[in-house]
Structures are given as structure tokens and as C-alpha cells.
Write an enzyme that holds these catalytic residues in place. Sequence first.
Site, PDB file in Angstrom:
ATOM      1  N   GLU A  60      39.907  32.380  37.788  1.00 40.06           N
ATOM      2  CA  GLU A  60      39.366  33.368  36.841  1.00 40.06           C
ATOM      3  C   GLU A  60      39.288  32.844  35.409  1.00 40.06           C
ATOM      4  OE1 GLU A  60      41.460  34.074  39.259  1.00 40.06           O
ATOM      5  OE2 GLU A  60      40.570  35.708  40.417  1.00 40.06           O
ATOM      6  N   HIS A 129      47.710  44.968  42.205  1.00 39.39           N
ATOM      7  CA  HIS A 129      46.283  45.141  42.441  1.00 39.39           C
ATOM      8  C   HIS A 129      45.756  46.489  41.937  1.00 39.39           C
ATOM      9  CE1 HIS A 129      46.790  41.604  44.851  1.00 39.39           C
ATOM     10  NE2 HIS A 129      45.558  41.645  45.329  1.00 39.39           N
TER      11      HIS A 129
END
Lengths: 326, 365
Positions: A60, A129
Site C-alpha cells: 500500500e 479490518h
Amino acid sequence: MPVLQYREAIRQALAEELTRDPNVVVLGEEVAQFHGAYKVTEGLLAKFGPKRIVDTPISEAGFIGMGVGASMLGIRPVIELMFWSFYSVAFDQILNNAANVRYMSGGQIHCPIVIRGPANGGTNVGATHSHTPENVLANHPGIKVVVPATPYDAKGLLKSAIRDNDPVMYLENTMLYGDKGEVPEEEYLVPLGKADIKREGKDLTIVSYGRAMVQSLAAANVLQQEHNLSVEVVDLRSIRPLDMDTVLASVRKTHRVLVVEEQKPFCGVGAQLAYMIQSEAFDELDAPIARLSTVDAPSIYSPPVEEEQLPNPQRIIKAAIAAMAS
Amino acid sequence: MSKKSTATPDELGSSLHGKASHAEAAVNSSLSKDQKIGLYRLMVRIRRFEERSLRAYQAKKIGGFLHLYIGQEAVAVGCCSLMGKDDHVITAYRDHGHAIAVGMELNPLMAELYGKATGCSKGKGGSMHFFDPSRNYWGGHGIVGGQVPLGTGLAYALKYKGLKGACMTFMGDGAVNQGAVHEAYNLAALWDLPVVFVIENNGYSMGTSQARSSAGDLARRADAYHMDWGVCDGHDLYEVRANMVRYLDRAREKCKPSVVEIRTYRYRGHSVADPDNTYRAKGEVEEYRRTKDPIQVFQDLLLAEKVLDAAQVEKIDAEARAEADLSAEFAEASPYPSIDDVQKDVYWEADNPGERTSGGRLFFN
Ligand SMILES: Cc1ncc(C[n+]2csc(CCOP(=O)(O)OP(=O)(O)O)c2C)c(N)n1
Ligand SMILES: [Mg+2]
């Protein structure tokens, strides 16, 4: 009018903008061959080819930073985060580089990048998450943040975000991907920074956004039917820029406010809203501003309990009744 | 200096090319007399600018950090002198040398250090954040390693647009241990991006020597990504150019990334705030100054080549000092930004109200 899923609306927006502007590129983990972890980008590879729809490694900081750099030279990357939760490993690239490079260069540079993906709880995936970073992102001048709740808004806001010359963080919701709604055939845009009254009412204003807004609508129906309460629901749609005019107009009408957010309370979007409402419409208020947030703890896994940790129609109904009684 | 996994760093450092051959490399032998003098002058201008900025700092005209590039000038000037129209540069916070090397004027740079509205970033960036996109110079970045993915992105954009350019992405020897650098290496190699990662190895990251911060050889890490890599000395401008030209050509022509480690040395502390008496011996600094000073090395070469004479050396130096002094006067006389300027240059949309499409508030006080 055609009825589309939320994910299909996003896909349409991507496809239309990819067609319109050759500098638009979609990058992310599993967006091409796998069709997207949540199938948002399904079919785009076949239509636009591997130069425009790019599978990235799990990296990322690398690919978001790369996207920011490419945007400085005029590419318009639309980067998918499989989960917004993973932004933390790219924090520096988003909130130092994309947010600040215009400022530090004295306005010589701009970064037309969009970062999109789901940011929500409710799917029992635990604390790592389930982050909802809209408040963290919006805390950074230079960054724009939008959180669409309906297929119509999802499409119109994404098209605006892609055309925007500033970095736009676009927060979706996995729980909404399958939701259906009317999406016009003809092209349209939803501008950033325009709230939408999703339900008119006169007794109480609920200010919300994202899935919490959808739940607020459900709660408002029950409140009408079972408690004879007329609730107005203001969908912010955009966190920064923020449409305070629409919020304040509703407050002037109902004189009572409940903010509902799928956020942890500390320094959440609701805290900012409550401050601004009291500061700018103090005399309009008949009661303290009420606020319903996610219960303040890391996101729990346990499925039935997670539902209670998050805002849900029952909790919203309770909070609304309490707000009317105060 | 291609991949040689078995070579020791020393073998690499003193590689294939002897000293004399650097001047004869085509990229150097083809330079005109004026061009050579121009390169020499650039290094002198960087040196005098920074010495002048140091005095201004000591006089409390400059806030924050001031990371001086003194001792490393041949790296920025050597590398940037190879830039073509579509080549780009991005670096870290030790950025004054690169800014001058790409052609930025001293006035806006000094004014930026003074925090003035006439600064290259309108007083909003400071020493660590010089920018000039019109000269393909993308900063000036304060987070160690943070600029490396950006440089990779500039290269991505070049390739996407089909331009035959390269992005030189500079970093320090301390930056190579940042994860973002490795992510960028992987993407560049995976996607054949035209980027040359340049490690300016001055031996130290703040007060930590290379030996105390990095396992293994720095540039050789490129091997793991199947990238070309090499090591050269950065004290001789000819050597920098002779080495860099190959990697730049490979990036432009074949879209192949590479990592080049350039061995250099900084004479001053990490920043002006570093008393520089805890982690290296004074004698070490003196030895470098005496034997490897990039300006002296190049001056000697040009004197021997009869490109320069003593009078010209004197003149160039005097002009550079005067120019630096003038830049300080310019900075001194310039206005500070106003408090209203604080909220400008944050959003493109706010700066271009005629083209604004969004509604709502962008600022919250
Ligand atoms: C992420 C991050 N960590 C720490 C710092 C503080 N810091 C600034 S420069 C520096 C040393 C970097 O050394 P190197 O990469 O060798 O570059 P040099 O200063 O030698 O040019 C450190 C630790 C920083 N700016 N960013
Ligand atoms: Mg160093």
C-alpha cells in the site's frame, strides 16, 4: 429508471470516467484479474486492458505513494484499498505526501488522486479490518473525504471525485455493496460538499452519513409509525468539504439534533458537528445535541455483539426518543 | 558496474574505470569549455549559498532545521547536469544542492529559508521543502524515504505517457532501511519503471554510521529485485557523470530501473543543530576536506586541463559570494506571508474559486 447495486454504481462511474479521460488509471490489489475483492471492478480489465486496470502487489505505501507521484505529473489514479483499514501502512504517503505537497510547494503542485475502498464494521472481521478513518482523514487540510450511502450518490460522487483536482478519499461500505437503488441512465454528477435531505421531518434532525444514515432512515420509519415522531434525516455525503448550511437549515426547522455516526466517539465527525451546530445555532436548540457513535472500544469480532457495538436501528430509536425527552 | 554479486564493496568502488578515464568518458569529453566551467560554477554557487545561509541561521534569520549539503555538491550537480527535457528529480530534505543544480535561482531559495512570501514555496515549505515543478524538480521531502514512492510515481507517469525520460530519486544512506523504499524498488522492477534510485551515501544518518544502521551493502539490495546497480565515488564530478549516464540511458531507452550508490561525505553536522562531536573524528572530516573536496577536485582537473586559470577561479568564487550575499539581501527585504496566506495553497479548488465545483466548507476556522 434502471436499478443498480451500490457496487455496480461505483463500477459504472469508474467505467464512464475511464472512457472519458485516458489519464484515469485504476490500481489496487486484485482489481484486475480477480475482479476486485468485492467485485467492484468486475469486467473492467476486459473492457479497458491492463494499462488502465492494474493489479498491484500487497504494497500500500508503495502503490499509493506511486499514485501520488504519478498524479503530480497529471495521471489521475483511482486506487482501491481492499479495506480502508489498510491505509495505516500508507499513512505517510496519504497524509504527508498527498495532503501536504501542494502546500509545501506554495501551490505549484496538485494531486488529483482518488483512494477508494470499504471502511466499515459489521462483517465480523475484527478490529484490524473495521476502521472508519473519515475523521482521521478529514483532520488533514488538503484532503477531501466523501462517504456515499446510496447507489445514486456512490456513482455521482465518484465521478466528481475523479474529476476533482485535490486528493479525494472515498469511503465505501461492504454492507452496502449489494444495496439497490435507482441510477439514471443519463450522465450526472453529485458535487462534493452537498448534503442531501434523505427524509423530511419536523420534530428531530438526524445528521448522519454512510451506512449509519441508511439505518437512521429505517429508524425514522419506526419512529414515525410507532412513536408518532417526525424525523428529518440529513445525509452529509461529504465530510470535507462539509455542507453546514443544509445541517443548520434543518436544525432551524426541528430545533433538536441527533448525530449518528459509525465512528468511535473521541474526536469523531460527530464531535466536530456538535461543536459547529452549538456554535452557529445555539439559540435554535431546544435540547442538548445528542450523539450516537460506535461503542468506544476496538471492533469486537463476536457477531451478535458487534451488531450492538455499532449504530443500528434499535439503538438509533432509543437515542432519538431520549433526545426528544431531554 | 553491473551486477556482481560476489564483488566486495571495495572492488566495486574502485571498479573498472581508473580516475583518468572518467574525464575521457564520452559524456565528459564532449563537454565544451564553457559547459565545464558552468558545472564548476554551479558547485561553487551551492557552496557559497549554503555558507551564507549558515551565517543567516546563526544570526537567527532562519528557523527550524538547516541541513547543509557542503561536501556533496558533485553528486547533485553531476546527476542533474545529465537531465534532458523529460527527466525529473526528487530528493529528501538535504535539498539545496539539487535545487540549484536544476537551475533554481538563489533569491527564491534564500527567501524560502527566511520564511518570506517571495520564497520558492512562498515561505510555506522551508529548507526541507524546496520545489520547482517547472524545472522538473519535485522537492524537497522531510520524511526519510517518503519521497521514494513519489519518484517511482513520476517515473510511472513518464512511462504511461510514453515519454522517454527518467526520474532520479535521491535518498540518503539512512533511508534505505525504510519499508517504503523497498516497496518502491519492487514496483519499479516489477513494472520496469524508468527510475534511477540514487543513494547519496555520506556515511552517516544523523549520528549513526552506515555500519551501525545497515546490514550488507546498500546498493546490492537491488540485486534481490533483479535491478541493475552500481557504486561510484561522488567526489569527482566526472566520475558521477560517467556512471550516471549509463543508468539514465537505460531508464530512458529501455525503461529499466536501477540503484546507484554514490559515496560522498558531508562536512557539516547533520543539521546546523548537530554539534558534530559525538560520532566521528574531526580528523576524518579534515581528511575528506583535504583530499576529496568535490570543488577542489574539479578545480584541479580543470586547471590541469587549462579550462580554468587561477584568475577565473577567483572570479567565479567572488561572483558566487556576491550572488549569495545579494540573495540574503533580497530575502531580508522581502515581506513575510500574511496570516491570510496561511489558508492558501491548501486545496486546488479553494485557490481556483472560479472553477470550484464542490459546495460546503473546506476550512473549519
Ligand atoms: C521517518 C523519519 N524518521 C526519522 C526522521 C529524522 N531524521 C531526519 S534525517 C535523519 C537521518 C537520515 O540520514 P540519511 O538518509 O543518511 O540522509 P542524510 O541526512 O545523510 O542526507 C533522521 C533520522 C525523519 N525525518 N523521518
Ligand atoms: Mg547519510
